[in-house]
Design a protein around this motif. Structure first.
Motif, short mmCIF file in Angstrom:
data_model
loop_
_atom_site.label_atom_id
_atom_site.label_comp_id
_atom_site.label_asym_id
_atom_site.label_seq_id
_atom_site.Cartn_x
_atom_site.Cartn_y
_atom_site.Cartn_z
N GLY A 138 29.02 35.27 36.11
CA GLY A 138 29.78 34.70 36.93
C GLY A 138 29.18 34.63 38.35
O GLY A 138 29.58 33.81 39.18
N ALA A 139 28.59 35.80 38.87
CA ALA A 139 27.87 36.01 39.88
C ALA A 139 27.02 34.97 40.14
O ALA A 139 26.68 34.26 41.27
CB ALA A 139 27.34 37.52 39.95
N LYS A 163 26.50 31.99 38.60
CA LYS A 163 27.49 30.78 38.71
C LYS A 163 27.85 30.38 40.33
O LYS A 163 27.85 29.35 40.85
CB LYS A 163 28.50 30.70 37.60
N GLY A 189 40.07 37.71 44.94
CA GLY A 189 39.09 37.50 46.16
C GLY A 189 39.25 36.64 47.05
O GLY A 189 40.64 36.10 47.09
N ALA A 200 27.18 34.69 44.21
CA ALA A 200 28.30 35.62 44.69
C ALA A 200 27.49 36.33 45.66
O ALA A 200 26.56 36.61 45.71
CB ALA A 200 28.90 36.60 43.47
N GLY A 201 28.24 36.75 46.89
CA GLY A 201 27.57 37.58 47.91
C GLY A 201 28.63 38.20 48.86
O GLY A 201 29.74 38.03 48.81
N SER A 202 28.10 39.28 49.50
CA SER A 202 28.83 39.98 50.43
C SER A 202 28.14 41.04 51.07
O SER A 202 26.91 41.24 50.80
CB SER A 202 29.95 40.82 49.53
N ARG A 258 27.91 30.14 48.14
CA ARG A 258 28.95 30.23 46.87
C ARG A 258 28.78 28.89 46.24
O ARG A 258 29.75 28.62 45.80
CB ARG A 258 30.22 30.36 47.82
N GLN A 291 40.60 45.00 52.64
CA GLN A 291 40.95 44.25 51.23
C GLN A 291 42.00 44.62 50.52
O GLN A 291 41.90 45.95 50.26
CB GLN A 291 39.88 43.51 50.69
N LYS A 300 37.58 28.86 41.49
CA LYS A 300 37.65 27.77 40.48
C LYS A 300 39.13 27.63 39.90
O LYS A 300 39.39 28.66 39.44
CB LYS A 300 36.48 28.10 39.46
C1 LIG Z 1 39.32 42.12 44.96
C2 LIG Z 1 38.08 40.96 44.48
C3 LIG Z 1 36.89 40.74 45.39
C4 LIG Z 1 36.20 39.95 45.42
N1 LIG Z 1 34.92 40.12 46.37
C5 LIG Z 1 34.07 39.13 46.28
C6 LIG Z 1 33.03 39.08 47.40
O1 LIG Z 1 32.87 39.89 48.19
N2 LIG Z 1 32.07 38.09 46.98
C7 LIG Z 1 32.25 37.11 46.28
O2 LIG Z 1 31.15 36.03 46.00
N3 LIG Z 1 32.99 36.84 45.09
C8 LIG Z 1 33.97 38.12 45.30
N4 LIG Z 1 35.09 37.85 44.44
C9 LIG Z 1 35.42 36.76 43.51
C10 LIG Z 1 34.71 37.14 41.92
O3 LIG Z 1 34.49 38.33 41.76
C11 LIG Z 1 33.19 36.48 42.04
O4 LIG Z 1 33.06 35.20 42.30
C12 LIG Z 1 32.57 36.82 40.79
O5 LIG Z 1 31.16 36.70 40.89
C13 LIG Z 1 33.10 36.02 39.49
O6 LIG Z 1 32.72 36.72 38.16
P1 LIG Z 1 33.36 36.40 36.79
O7 LIG Z 1 32.51 37.12 35.99
O8 LIG Z 1 34.76 36.90 37.00
O9 LIG Z 1 33.55 34.91 36.77
P2 LIG Z 1 34.81 34.10 36.14
O10 LIG Z 1 36.00 34.27 37.21
O11 LIG Z 1 35.28 34.33 34.92
O12 LIG Z 1 34.28 32.54 36.46
C14 LIG Z 1 34.09 31.88 37.83
C15 LIG Z 1 33.32 30.65 37.77
O13 LIG Z 1 32.20 30.72 37.11
C16 LIG Z 1 32.26 30.27 35.60
N5 LIG Z 1 31.19 31.08 34.94
C17 LIG Z 1 31.71 32.49 34.60
N6 LIG Z 1 30.87 33.00 34.02
C18 LIG Z 1 29.62 31.88 33.54
C19 LIG Z 1 28.61 31.86 32.83
N7 LIG Z 1 28.17 32.97 32.06
N8 LIG Z 1 27.74 30.78 32.72
C20 LIG Z 1 28.17 29.63 33.42
N9 LIG Z 1 29.42 29.48 34.18
C21 LIG Z 1 30.14 30.84 34.27
C22 LIG Z 1 33.48 30.12 35.08
O14 LIG Z 1 33.55 28.84 34.35
C23 LIG Z 1 34.07 29.85 36.50
O15 LIG Z 1 33.89 28.44 36.98
C24 LIG Z 1 36.06 38.83 44.58
C25 LIG Z 1 37.20 39.08 43.73
C26 LIG Z 1 38.25 39.85 43.47
C27 LIG Z 1 39.19 39.87 42.48
#
Ligand SMILES: Cc1cc2nc3c(=O)[nH]c(=O)nc-3n(C[C@H](O)[C@H](O)[C@H](O)COP(=O)(O)OP(=O)(O)OC[C@H]3O[C@@H](n4cnc5c(N)ncnc54)[C@H](O)[C@@H]3O)c2cc1C
Length: 298
Positions: free
Chosen positions: A132-133, A135, A221, A138-140, A173, A213, A295
């Motif tokens: 997910g990161a 895709k 997030g 992800a950053g902070s 992002r 947060q 998303k």
């Molecule tokens: C409290 C909190 C704080 C957060 N802080 C941040 C932050 O500081 N910075 C930040 O960038 N994000 C943050 N986020 C958002 C989130 O955690 C990130 O975007 C994280 O990288 C998503 O990973 P996930 O596995 O949960 O993906 P998911 O939520 O399961 O999926 C997100 C997207 O990626 C796709 N995806 C997931 N896995 C795959 C894969 N293996 N192959 C292809 N596509 C895939 C999914 O289809 C969907 O479109 C935060 C979220 C929360 C709840």
């Protein structure tokens, strides 16, 4: 006759659960019933699974830990391909580490720190999977996962294919991976560092998070990306006095205005309505068109 989801999963020896409520699979805790969630336990099986789903005309979407997902209330006629079971141990080799897509990002950050590998400390408060990161890029705290990626493994034509970093165009992002791409793993290249300094930096980033947060509430997030220039989205929303606004079970967090938090009674429609209200108010007052970071599956 095309194969059914049951036949495909049984043929590949992949665990599958049918008619699953997405509210149990996402950190926002909303979302209707999805037709099927499949849990391939090797990258090879995952690659074959999505090829066969494509061949049989079944819609599928990759699912990580669901921490960046807003799923609509209605039933979803698709297969979530979960990477939760792709959790083979991280392989460390000098400055490199190779991990499967289902690996926990915070866990990886801690393990790198413990080994004196630096370069991802600021990603420690992000609660998602490595896939997910990648895709989401992800950053902070000034860090982005793209900065340390050396290669990414993806499913292509039923096989596991390695793409070098140079072939992947990341942006803020954003990655070029579409809904049709399943990320299976990644190799990161880090810098030599100092374990104690990295651990101290991680503790400080987490402390800062907890102070700024709503880390213990149900959320995804930040809902919106930050604009390319000007004040951050959280500040824009806060300045319009929108903190605390509530529709049904969804509230603009009083702690951080770019977070929508939910209670147990929330529906996705409450969140969609709140998102629309924020967008309209920011557009009218500031002329800024907010872009979603979260998303949406609908
Ligand atoms: C409290 C909190 C704080 C957060 N802080 C941040 C932050 O500081 N910075 C930040 O960038 N994000 C943050 N986020 C958002 C989130 O955690 C990130 O975007 C994280 O990288 C998503 O990973 P996930 O596995 O949960 O993906 P998911 O939520 O399961 O999926 C997100 C997207 O990626 C796709 N995806 C997931 N896995 C795959 C894969 N293996 N192959 C292809 N596509 C895939 C999914 O289809 C969907 O479109 C935060 C979220 C929360 C709840």
């Amino acid at each position: 006759m095309p194969k059914s989801i049951e036949q495909i999963c049984a043929g590949l020896d992949i665990a599958a659960r049918f008619r699953q409520p997405m509210r149990r699979l996402t950190s926002l805790r909303v979302g209707g019933e999805i037709a099927c969630v499949a849990f391939p336990d090797t990258p090879e099986k995952a690659a074959k699974l999505v090829q066969q789903l494509d061949e049989s005309g079944q819609r599928w979407s990759p699912l990580g830990y669901g921490t960046n997902l807003l799923v609509a209330d209605g039933p979803l006629d698709r297969v979530a391909v979960s990477v939760r079971s792709l959790t083979a141990p991280a392989r460390f080799d000098g400055l490199r580490v190779t991990v499967p897509a289902g690996y926990s990002l915070p866990r990886l950050v801690n393990q790198c720190a413990d080994r004196g590998l630096s370069g991802i400390e600021g990603l420690s408060p992000i609660p998602g999977s490595v896939g997910g990161a990648v895709k989401m890029n992800a950053g902070s705290h000034g860090y982005e996962i793209a900065d340390v990626i050396e290669s990414v493994e993806v499913a292509q034509d039923g096989r596991v294919v390695t793409l070098p970093r140079a072939a992947i165009d990341f942006a803020y992002r954003h990655s070029p991976f579409t809904e049709r791409d399943l990320i299976l793993g990644a190799t990161l290249r880090l810098r030599p560092g100092d374990a104690e300094a990295s651990r101290a930096a991680i503790a400080e980033y987490r402390r800062h998070r907890a102070a700024t947060q709503p880390v213990n509430a149900n959320s995804a997030g930040c809902i919106f990306k930050n604009p390319r220039s000007g004040p951050a989205t959280g500040r824009l929303i806060d300045e319009l006095g929108l903190k605390g606004e509530t529709i049904g079970g969804a509230t603009i967090s009083p702690c951080h205005a770019n977070f929508i938090v939910t209670n147990g009674a929330a529906r996705a429609d409450d969140i969609f309505a709140l998102i629309e209200r924020i967008r309209q108010r920011v557009r009218a007052a500031r002329g800024v068109e907010l872009e979603m970071e979260v998303k949406v599956w609908d």
